[in-house]
Structure formats: structure tokens, C-alpha cells
Design a protein around this motif. Structure first.
Motif, short mmCIF file in Angstrom:
data_model
loop_
_atom_site.label_atom_id
_atom_site.label_comp_id
_atom_site.label_asym_id
_atom_site.label_seq_id
_atom_site.Cartn_x
_atom_site.Cartn_y
_atom_site.Cartn_z
N HIS A 75 20.67 12.20 -27.63
CA HIS A 75 19.35 12.76 -28.13
C HIS A 75 18.66 13.68 -26.95
CE1 HIS A 75 15.88 14.06 -29.83
NE2 HIS A 75 15.18 13.13 -29.44
N VAL A 76 18.51 14.96 -27.09
CA VAL A 76 17.98 15.75 -26.16
C VAL A 76 16.69 16.33 -26.69
CG1 VAL A 76 18.08 17.84 -24.93
CG2 VAL A 76 20.24 16.54 -25.18
N THR A 77 16.44 16.86 -27.83
CA THR A 77 15.54 17.73 -28.29
C THR A 77 15.24 17.54 -29.95
OG1 THR A 77 14.15 19.57 -28.18
CG2 THR A 77 16.48 20.00 -28.41
N GLY A 78 14.25 17.95 -30.61
CA GLY A 78 13.92 18.08 -31.85
C GLY A 78 13.43 16.83 -32.52
N SER A 79 13.00 16.90 -33.81
CA SER A 79 12.43 15.67 -34.20
C SER A 79 13.40 14.86 -35.14
CB SER A 79 11.21 16.18 -34.95
OG SER A 79 11.57 17.13 -35.93
N GLU A 80 12.79 13.69 -35.38
CA GLU A 80 13.32 12.82 -36.17
C GLU A 80 13.45 13.08 -37.70
OE1 GLU A 80 11.89 8.86 -35.55
OE2 GLU A 80 13.16 8.22 -37.64
N LEU A 81 15.01 13.12 -38.22
CA LEU A 81 15.17 13.40 -39.76
C LEU A 81 15.34 12.38 -40.47
CD1 LEU A 81 17.54 16.48 -39.01
CD2 LEU A 81 15.33 16.75 -39.65
N GLY A 82 15.97 11.28 -40.05
CA GLY A 82 16.22 10.19 -40.96
C GLY A 82 17.38 9.21 -40.52
N GLY A 83 17.74 8.28 -41.24
CA GLY A 83 18.89 7.27 -40.92
C GLY A 83 20.34 8.04 -41.58
N HIS A 84 21.25 7.77 -40.95
CA HIS A 84 22.55 8.22 -41.11
C HIS A 84 23.66 7.30 -40.98
CE1 HIS A 84 25.42 11.08 -42.39
NE2 HIS A 84 25.93 11.27 -41.15
N ALA A 85 24.65 7.05 -42.04
CA ALA A 85 25.66 5.91 -41.67
C ALA A 85 27.14 6.78 -41.61
CB ALA A 85 25.59 5.00 -43.04
N VAL A 86 27.75 6.11 -40.84
CA VAL A 86 29.27 6.86 -40.49
C VAL A 86 30.16 6.00 -40.15
CG1 VAL A 86 28.05 9.11 -39.73
CG2 VAL A 86 28.46 7.14 -38.31
N LYS A 87 31.53 6.19 -39.91
CA LYS A 87 32.30 5.23 -39.83
C LYS A 87 32.82 5.45 -38.15
CE LYS A 87 36.86 6.36 -40.90
NZ LYS A 87 38.10 6.64 -41.50
N MET A 88 32.92 4.26 -37.45
CA MET A 88 33.21 4.31 -35.91
C MET A 88 34.71 3.80 -36.01
SD MET A 88 31.41 1.80 -33.14
CE MET A 88 29.77 2.84 -32.93
N VAL A 89 35.47 4.36 -35.32
CA VAL A 89 36.91 4.24 -35.26
C VAL A 89 37.44 3.81 -33.82
CG1 VAL A 89 37.47 5.70 -37.06
CG2 VAL A 89 37.55 6.67 -34.91
N GLY A 90 36.56 4.07 -32.68
CA GLY A 90 37.17 3.67 -31.42
C GLY A 90 36.03 4.05 -30.14
N TRP A 91 36.51 4.10 -29.00
CA TRP A 91 36.01 4.57 -27.84
C TRP A 91 36.54 4.96 -26.68
CZ3 TRP A 91 37.36 -0.76 -29.28
CH2 TRP A 91 38.22 -1.15 -28.41
N GLY A 92 36.10 5.44 -25.71
CA GLY A 92 36.63 5.96 -24.48
C GLY A 92 35.75 6.37 -23.68
N VAL A 93 36.11 7.06 -22.48
CA VAL A 93 35.08 7.66 -21.65
C VAL A 93 35.53 9.03 -21.16
CG1 VAL A 93 34.60 7.06 -19.10
CG2 VAL A 93 35.17 5.08 -20.24
N GLU A 94 34.49 9.75 -21.07
CA GLU A 94 34.55 11.34 -20.77
C GLU A 94 33.72 11.79 -19.57
OE1 GLU A 94 35.10 14.26 -24.08
OE2 GLU A 94 33.19 15.01 -23.24
N ASN A 95 34.47 12.20 -18.52
CA ASN A 95 33.62 12.55 -17.11
C ASN A 95 32.60 11.33 -16.78
OD1 ASN A 95 35.13 14.89 -17.33
ND2 ASN A 95 33.23 15.73 -18.74
N GLY A 96 33.15 10.10 -16.93
CA GLY A 96 32.41 9.10 -16.45
C GLY A 96 31.18 8.49 -17.67
N THR A 97 31.30 9.31 -18.60
CA THR A 97 30.39 8.93 -19.79
C THR A 97 31.08 7.94 -20.86
OG1 THR A 97 28.96 10.72 -19.23
CG2 THR A 97 28.46 9.49 -21.24
N PRO A 98 30.60 6.68 -20.77
CA PRO A 98 31.21 6.00 -22.16
C PRO A 98 30.91 6.49 -23.46
CG PRO A 98 29.52 4.57 -21.08
CD PRO A 98 29.68 6.01 -20.26
N TYR A 99 31.90 6.57 -24.47
CA TYR A 99 31.26 6.95 -25.74
C TYR A 99 32.09 6.18 -26.81
CZ TYR A 99 36.04 9.31 -25.60
OH TYR A 99 37.49 9.52 -25.35
N TRP A 100 31.29 6.33 -28.13
CA TRP A 100 32.31 5.59 -29.33
C TRP A 100 32.65 6.90 -30.04
CZ3 TRP A 100 32.23 0.58 -29.45
CH2 TRP A 100 31.13 0.02 -28.84
#
Ligand SMILES: *[C@@H]1O[C@H](CO)[C@@H](O)[C@H](O)[C@H]1NC(C)=O
Ligand SMILES: *[C@@H]1O[C@H](CO)[C@@H](O)[C@H](O)[C@H]1NC(C)=O
Ligand SMILES: *[C@@H]1O[C@H](CO)[C@@H](O)[C@H](O)[C@H]1NC(C)=O
Ligand SMILES: *[C@@H]1O[C@H](CO)[C@@H](O)[C@H](O)[C@H]1NC(C)=O
Ligand SMILES: *[C@@H]1O[C@H](CO)[C@@H](O)[C@H](O)[C@H]1NC(C)=O
Length: 346
Positions: free
Chosen positions: A283-308
Motif C-alpha cells: 500500500h502506497v496511497t489512496g483511501s480504503e475501499l473494503g474487503g476482498h477475497a482472492v486465491k493464493m497460489v504460491g510465493w517467491g522473491v523479486e529484487n530481494g522483496t518476498p511476495y505471495w
């Protein structure tokens, strides 16, 4: 005489000023939400962050209500369902893992991106998508479970297109089961999604614009009349054996995905997320809109930043071909605090 002229010109000035102000208010109100997103995208691009923003055509014809209609996961209200919490942590977890690579040649559902349309049914999408994958991963049958069936028939899940609870969706799958079904217009399974994707372009003769919110379609306990699928509704109900949630722990979440396949997760959406294009979202900027559900399928690392790695239900035209990466290990926007899943019944 001089006096009258003065009063007259003062009145004219006043009228002109009032008119101008009224026009400005009108213009502000009718300024497309799109313009605001453009400013947000520029701000993100100019900030020193781990992702890039841009224009997602999905929102071109949208307004704030149409955007908010997509955030149908109830994060603050609690559901009546309480799932067992699991915290299993494997040793030697790999630095990257992608369910699509691991099981994607056998299970085509892993490559699918669905489209929830202008309905707050994300809670049902994250569930039906991940459970379709798990059905294939565990039982070897490359099927699709119906989002339509879950959105329309699960009363304890919440309010259909007005939002629902992922944990209740998992519980419903175990107790009632889901029939098969895929995208809008696909009659190969029992129940297709009945809400057409909304227009992703300014003008479309085919789809309605992404504004406002659609009502929940009725629950129908039979296959679509135009379906070519031959198994009748009662025999097509695919049930789960056990629903559970995963502890808010990075290793426990990774272990669950690597062992059993994709899970459903929920998080808080801020306006900048709408403009996501590539990289690792935080999160960088902007106001909150609500809750959202999604499908998580894996993970990795990009330029030293870990991600889902996450698959969204906003059509493949949104984001990175319908998917996004989000910061891992810091419960970014609550992404690690609402992880639920189930296992199919053998
Ligand atoms: C940008 O962020 C990175 C990582 O947080 C940091 O190392 C770097 O100093 C930052 N650069 C600037 C110009 O702020
Ligand atoms: C942001 O940066 C990306 C990649 O550099 C670019 O494709 C995109 O057009 C930019 N968007 C805005 C609104 O500046
Ligand atoms: C995505 O949107 C396009 C129209 O812009 C539509 O043709 C396509 O079917 C949609 N995808 C899904 C999964 O509904
Ligand atoms: C429906 O979706 C399935 C995959 O779930 C696909 O194999 C099939 O070709 C699609 N049928 C139609 C008519 O689009
Ligand atoms: C197929 O039938 C369902 C209801 O049974 C309906 O909602 C849908 O619009 C129909 N689809 C097409 C392509 O005719």
C-alpha cells in the motif's frame, strides 16, 4: 445614475461568480473516477516502491460505487462459522513455489482467471477457484466448481452480491457441496456464472458498464436449462471432508499451499491497488475501499522483496494478466490474517 451602474455591475459579477462556482461543483462531481485513479497511478510510479501502476481498462467507465461493489468480503462483521486453526510448518521450504507450475499440466483450472462482474461475490470466487484446483490436485479430476452455486445458494455465507465470509463458504462446501460450473456463457458444466462481465471499454454493445451493483441471482437447485452436462444437480454436489483456517504465520501458509494446493485469502483494498500492473504490491496511497477475497497460489522473491502470488477475479485484463504479487511476511493489508481452505472428500 452612477450608483445604479455600480449596483448593476456588482450584481453581474456576483451572478457570474455563482455560476462559475456551480459549474465547478458540477464538474467535480462528474469528474470520472478514472481521473482520480490516473493521479494515484502517477503518485505510485513516482514513489520509491516495489510495484508499477498503470491504467486498468476495467475501471475506465466505472464510478466509486461500481468499484466498491467488487469488495464483497466482510472483514469487520463476524460470521457464525468458526474454523479450526492449523499451524503446520515444514522444514526446508523452497524460496519459490507456484501451484500452477507444480500441478498446472494436470489441472487446467489453475490457469483460469474468472470475472465476478459488478457483484461483491469475491468471497465465493476465491473459494470456488481454490476448491476446483484442490479437487483436481487431490482426486485427479480436472473439473470446475460453480461460483454461481455458492453465491446464490449459501445463505449462511452472508449476502450474496452484497458480500460474504470466506470461512462460511468453506464450511458450506463441506456440509452441502458445490455443483460444477465455470465462466459466464460456458454451458459445459452444471451451473455457469450468470452475470456477464461488465464493459471494460467506454462503449460496449455487449456488456453493461462497470457501475452500480448487480442484485444476487436466485438459488436454483438444478443445472442450467442450456447446459450440456449430463449429471443431474443432486448427483453433482462435490463435498469437502474438512474446512480449516491457517494460522497467521508465513511458514504455516507456505506449508499448506505446498502440501495441498491454493487457498482463499482476504485483505483490505485501498484505491492504489486498483491501478496495479506489475511488481510486488504494498500500500502506497489512496483511501480504503473494503474487503476482498482472492486465491493464493504460491510465493517467491523479486529484487530481494518476498511476495505471495495471487489470482484475482477481475478478468485477465486487470493487473498482471489477472494476477498480482503482494508483499509477503508482514501481513500486508491483512493478507496473512484471513487464510481459509478445505480438503475434498474422497
Ligand atoms: C528506495 O527504497 C529502497 C528500499 O527500501 C532503499 O534502499 C533506497 O534507499 C530508496 N531510495 C530512495 C531514493 O529513497
Ligand atoms: C507507470 O509506470 C509504468 C512502467 O514504467 C508505465 O507503463 C505506466 O504507463 C506508468 N503509469 C503512469 C500513470 O504513470
Ligand atoms: C473478460 O472480459 C472480456 C470482455 O472485456 C470477456 O470477453 C471475457 O469473457 C472476460 N473473461 C471472463 C473470465 O469472464
Ligand atoms: C467451458 O470450460 C471448459 C473448462 O472448464 C472448457 O474445456 C470448455 O471448452 C468450455 N466450453 C465452452 C462452450 O466455452
Ligand atoms: C443459459 O441458461 C441460464 C439459466 O438456465 C441463463 O441464465 C443464461 O443466460 C443462459 N445462457 C445463454 C448463453 O443462453
Amino acid at each position: 445614475m452612477k450608483h445604479t451602474a455600480l449596483i448593476l455591475s456588482a450584481s453581474f459579477l456576483l451572478i457570474a461568480l455563482t455560476g462559475f462556482a456551480t459549474y465547478e461543483i458540477f464538474r467535480f462531481k462528474h469528474q470520472k473516477y478514472h481521473d482520480r485513479l490516473k493521479q494515484i497511478a502517477e503518485k505510485v510510479n513516482n514513489s520509491n516502491t516495489t510495484w508499477k501502476a498503470g491504467e486498468n481498462i476495467k475501471w475506465i467507465n466505472s464510478d466509486i460505487a461500481g468499484v466498491k461493489a467488487h469488495m464483497g468480503t466482510l472483514l469487520n462483521q463476524k460470521s457464525g462459522v468458526k474454523l479450526e486453526k492449523v499451524n503446520r510448518q515444514a522444514n526446508n521450504l523452497p524460496s519459490e513455489f507456484d501451484s500452477r507450475v507444480q500441478w498446472g499440466d494436470k489441472c487446467s483450472s489453475l490457469w483460469e482467471v474468472r470475472d465476478q462482474s459488478n457483484c461483491g461475490s469475491c468471497w465465493a470466487f476465491g473459494a470456488a477457484e481454490s476448491l476446483s484446483d484442490r479437487h483436481c490436485i487431490h482426486l485427479g479430476q480436472d473439473i470446475r466448481l460453480s461460483t454461481q452455486n455458492l453465491v446464490t445458494c449459501c445463505d449462511e455465507c452472508g449476502f450474496g452480491c452484497d458480500g460474504g465470509w470466506p470461512e462460511a463458504a468453506m464450511d458450506y462446501y463441506v456440509n452441502n457441496g458445490l455443483v460444477t460450473g465455470d465462466l459466464y456463457g460456458n454451458n459445459s458444466w452444471c451451473q455457469a456464472y450468470s452475470l456477464a462481465p461488465c464493459a471494460h471499454h467506454v462503449t460496449s454493445d455487449v456488456y453493461p458498464p462497470c457501475t452500480g451493483e448487480l442484485p444476487t441471482p436466485p438459488c436454483v437447485k438444478s443445472c442450467d436449462s442450456n447446459s450440456t452436462y449430463t449429471i443431474p444437480y443432486p448427483k453433482d454436489l462435490h463435498k469437502g471432508s474438512k474446512a480449516y483456517s491457517i494460522d497467521q504465520n508465513e511458514q504455516a501458509i507456505m506449508t499448506e499451499i505446498q502440501t495441498n494446493g491454493p487457498i482463499e485469502v482476504a485483505f483490505t483494498v485501498y484505491e492504489d491497488f486498483l491501478t496495479y500492473k506489475s511488481g510486488v504490491y504494498q500500500h502506497v496511497t489512496g483511501s480504503e475501499l473494503g474487503g476482498h477475497a482472492v486465491k493464493m497460489v504460491g510465493w517467491g522473491v523479486e529484487n530481494g522483496t518476498p511476495y505471495w502470488i495471487i489470482v484475482n477475479s477481475w478478468n485477465e485484463s486487470w493487473g498482471d494478466k489477472g494476477t498480482f504479487k503482494i508483499l509477503r511476511g508482514q501481513n500486508e493489508c491483512g493478507i496473512e490474517s484471513e487464510c481459509v481452505t478445505a480438503l475434498p472428500a474422497y
